[in-house]
Design a protein around this motif. Structure first.
Motif, PDB file in Angstrom:
ATOM      1  N   THR A   1       0.830  -1.203   0.000  1.00  0.00           N
ATOM      2  CA  THR A   1       0.000   0.000   0.000  1.00  0.00           C
ATOM      3  C   THR A   1       0.866   1.255   0.000  1.00  0.00           C
ATOM      4  O   THR A   1       2.085   1.184   0.163  1.00  0.00           O
ATOM      5  CB  THR A   1      -0.926   0.022   1.227  1.00  0.00           C
ATOM      6  N   SER A   2       0.251   2.401  -0.162  1.00  0.00           N
ATOM      7  CA  SER A   2       0.985   3.665  -0.141  1.00  0.00           C
ATOM      8  C   SER A   2       1.620   3.877   1.227  1.00  0.00           C
ATOM      9  O   SER A   2       1.063   3.489   2.254  1.00  0.00           O
ATOM     10  CB  SER A   2       0.031   4.819  -0.448  1.00  0.00           C
ATOM     11  N   ILE A   3       2.781   4.506   1.209  1.00  0.00           N
ATOM     12  CA  ILE A   3       3.532   4.671   2.445  1.00  0.00           C
ATOM     13  C   ILE A   3       3.944   6.121   2.648  1.00  0.00           C
ATOM     14  O   ILE A   3       4.044   6.891   1.690  1.00  0.00           O
ATOM     15  CB  ILE A   3       4.794   3.781   2.472  1.00  0.00           C
ATOM     16  N   ASN A   4       4.206   6.492   3.901  1.00  0.00           N
ATOM     17  CA  ASN A   4       4.829   7.774   4.220  1.00  0.00           C
ATOM     18  C   ASN A   4       6.345   7.646   4.197  1.00  0.00           C
ATOM     19  O   ASN A   4       7.046   8.548   3.751  1.00  0.00           O
ATOM     20  CB  ASN A   4       4.407   8.249   5.612  1.00  0.00           C
ATOM     21  N   ASN A   5       6.848   6.574   4.741  1.00  0.00           N
ATOM     22  CA  ASN A   5       8.270   6.307   4.679  1.00  0.00           C
ATOM     23  C   ASN A   5       8.516   4.814   4.784  1.00  0.00           C
ATOM     24  O   ASN A   5       7.607   4.037   5.122  1.00  0.00           O
ATOM     25  CB  ASN A   5       9.043   7.084   5.751  1.00  0.00           C
TER      26      ASN A   5
ATOM     27  N   ASP B   1      11.161   9.080  27.430  1.00  0.00           N
ATOM     28  CA  ASP B   1       9.935   9.880  27.451  1.00  0.00           C
ATOM     29  C   ASP B   1       9.106   9.686  26.172  1.00  0.00           C
ATOM     30  O   ASP B   1       8.409  10.598  25.714  1.00  0.00           O
ATOM     31  CB  ASP B   1      10.268  11.375  27.637  1.00  0.00           C
ATOM     32  N   HIS B   2       9.184   8.499  25.607  1.00  0.00           N
ATOM     33  CA  HIS B   2       8.416   8.200  24.388  1.00  0.00           C
ATOM     34  C   HIS B   2       6.941   7.990  24.717  1.00  0.00           C
ATOM     35  O   HIS B   2       6.608   7.309  25.685  1.00  0.00           O
ATOM     36  CB  HIS B   2       8.949   6.940  23.716  1.00  0.00           C
TER      37      HIS B   2
ATOM     38  N   THR C   1       7.419  -0.580   6.866  1.00  0.00           N
ATOM     39  CA  THR C   1       6.701   0.500   6.200  1.00  0.00           C
ATOM     40  C   THR C   1       5.810   1.255   7.176  1.00  0.00           C
ATOM     41  O   THR C   1       5.209   0.679   8.075  1.00  0.00           O
ATOM     42  CB  THR C   1       5.838  -0.048   5.054  1.00  0.00           C
ATOM     43  N   ASN C   2       5.771   2.554   6.963  1.00  0.00           N
ATOM     44  CA  ASN C   2       4.923   3.435   7.764  1.00  0.00           C
ATOM     45  C   ASN C   2       3.863   3.994   6.829  1.00  0.00           C
ATOM     46  O   ASN C   2       4.170   4.724   5.900  1.00  0.00           O
ATOM     47  CB  ASN C   2       5.767   4.552   8.358  1.00  0.00           C
ATOM     48  N   THR C   3       2.626   3.644   7.077  1.00  0.00           N
ATOM     49  CA  THR C   3       1.551   4.074   6.186  1.00  0.00           C
ATOM     50  C   THR C   3       0.863   5.337   6.686  1.00  0.00           C
ATOM     51  O   THR C   3      -0.156   5.755   6.142  1.00  0.00           O
ATOM     52  CB  THR C   3       0.510   2.958   6.023  1.00  0.00           C
ATOM     53  N   GLY C   4       1.406   5.959   7.725  1.00  0.00           N
ATOM     54  CA  GLY C   4       0.832   7.202   8.218  1.00  0.00           C
ATOM     55  C   GLY C   4       0.222   7.073   9.595  1.00  0.00           C
ATOM     56  O   GLY C   4      -0.105   8.059  10.214  1.00  0.00           O
TER      57      GLY C   4
ATOM     58  N   PRO D   1       4.662  11.303  15.650  1.00  0.00           N
ATOM     59  CA  PRO D   1       5.066  12.253  14.612  1.00  0.00           C
ATOM     60  C   PRO D   1       5.067  13.699  15.078  1.00  0.00           C
ATOM     61  O   PRO D   1       5.924  14.477  14.680  1.00  0.00           O
ATOM     62  CB  PRO D   1       4.032  12.029  13.509  1.00  0.00           C
ATOM     63  N   TYR D   2       4.118  14.085  15.955  1.00  0.00           N
ATOM     64  CA  TYR D   2       4.047  15.488  16.357  1.00  0.00           C
ATOM     65  C   TYR D   2       5.209  15.898  17.255  1.00  0.00           C
ATOM     66  O   TYR D   2       5.414  17.075  17.525  1.00  0.00           O
ATOM     67  CB  TYR D   2       2.703  15.808  17.024  1.00  0.00           C
ATOM     68  N   ARG D   3       6.009  14.924  17.703  1.00  0.00           N
ATOM     69  CA  ARG D   3       7.224  15.245  18.446  1.00  0.00           C
ATOM     70  C   ARG D   3       8.446  14.960  17.587  1.00  0.00           C
ATOM     71  O   ARG D   3       9.550  14.830  18.106  1.00  0.00           O
ATOM     72  CB  ARG D   3       7.281  14.454  19.749  1.00  0.00           C
ATOM     73  N   GLY D   4       8.229  14.898  16.286  1.00  0.00           N
ATOM     74  CA  GLY D   4       9.350  14.790  15.360  1.00  0.00           C
ATOM     75  C   GLY D   4      10.011  13.439  15.324  1.00  0.00           C
ATOM     76  O   GLY D   4      11.157  13.304  14.882  1.00  0.00           O
ATOM     77  N   GLY D   5       9.309  12.397  15.744  1.00  0.00           N
ATOM     78  CA  GLY D   5       9.952  11.095  15.843  1.00  0.00           C
ATOM     79  C   GLY D   5      10.210  10.430  14.520  1.00  0.00           C
ATOM     80  O   GLY D   5      11.108   9.622  14.406  1.00  0.00           O
ATOM     81  N   GLY D   6       9.414  10.760  13.486  1.00  0.00           N
ATOM     82  CA  GLY D   6       9.605  10.111  12.198  1.00  0.00           C
ATOM     83  C   GLY D   6       9.299   8.641  12.230  1.00  0.00           C
ATOM     84  O   GLY D   6       9.581   7.918  11.278  1.00  0.00           O
ATOM     85  N   ASN D   7       8.741   8.210  13.321  1.00  0.00           N
ATOM     86  CA  ASN D   7       8.350   6.815  13.492  1.00  0.00           C
ATOM     87  C   ASN D   7       9.519   5.847  13.586  1.00  0.00           C
ATOM     88  O   ASN D   7       9.331   4.651  13.457  1.00  0.00           O
ATOM     89  CB  ASN D   7       7.385   6.353  12.403  1.00  0.00           C
TER      90      ASN D   7
END
Lengths: 110, 116
Positions: free
Chosen positions: A27-31, B28-29, A91-94, B97-103
């Motif tokens: 599926t579509s991904i963010n990263n 603090d995650h 994968t990160n889908t959002g 994401p709102y704390r800039g983690g980028g997952n």
């Protein structure tokens, strides 16, 4: 549900050779991210590539992303015995979760 | 450096026992995760928590529950252990994401559970 599928499942090379692993997703991904796991240990983050990027480098690692084909590749150049590990794409889908593939086992022989 | 600590590295439990797997992170995650890893199946998400007392089922929640009473601690509970729950369990944490983690997710070293 498995989003990423790595190919090959196992790869055996000699030190100094390059190792290429591929990941396909659905599926579509963010990263898309790559992780490494030494035998019996936790996973360690290697590199992240965003959906609007096509290529990224980090040291001996090169990652490419083709969103039209829904695929990514991880290249490790000049492999060392210490690179022996399993490598996973995720994968990160959002949403706030990553979905991991089944991994590629890399064996680098001295 | 981020530290995710799983309290037990190796456990052997009997069928029917209640099992607690503990995980603590020091960064603090907001997000914490429990995965299980089995050969040929990769990592599968059991439960996910995005804040204290908040939880969300992952792909394979059956037979498991979780507890998040404090931000740094996320516990996985097997109410009545069964042999098909023999596996490696991995705890992980991340910023949202709102704390800039980028997952990017940070993992513990894993807990090997054998149910006999």
């Amino acid at each position: 549900s498995q989003q990423g599928e790595e190919d090959p499942q196992a790869l055996s090379i000699q030190e100094g050779e390059n190792a290429t692993m591929n990941c396909s997703y659905k599926t579509s991904i963010n990263n898309l991210q790559w992780y490494r796991q030494n035998s019996g240990r936790g996973l360690v983050h290697l590199i992240l590539i965003r959906s609007n990027e096509r290529e990224k480098h980090s040291g001996r690692l090169r990652v490419t992303l083709d969103t039209s084909k829904k695929s990514s590749s991880l290249l490790i150049t000049a492999s060392r015995a210490a690179d022996t590990a399993s490598y996973f794409c995720a994968t990160n889908t959002g949403f706030q979760k990553l979905v991991f593939g089944t991994g590629t086992r890399l064996l680098v022989s001295p | 450096d981020v530290k995710v600590t799983q309290s037990s590295r190796y456990l052997v439990k009997r069928t029917g026992e209640k099992v607690f797997l503990e995980c603590v992170q020091d960064m603090d995650h907001e997000n914490m995760f429990w995965y299980r890893q089995d050969p040929g199946l990769g990592l599968r998400l059991i439960y996910f928590s995005y804040d204290v007392k908040m939880k969300e089922k992952g792909d394979i929640p059956e037979g498991y529950s979780v507890s998040r009473e404090k931000k740094e601690r996320f516990s996985l509970i097997l109410e009545s252990a069964s042999t098909n729950q023999t596996s490696m369990y991995l705890c992980a944490s991340s910023f949202p994401p709102y704390r800039g983690g980028g997952n990017t997710i940070y993992f513990g070293e894993g807990s090997w559970l054998t149910v006999v």
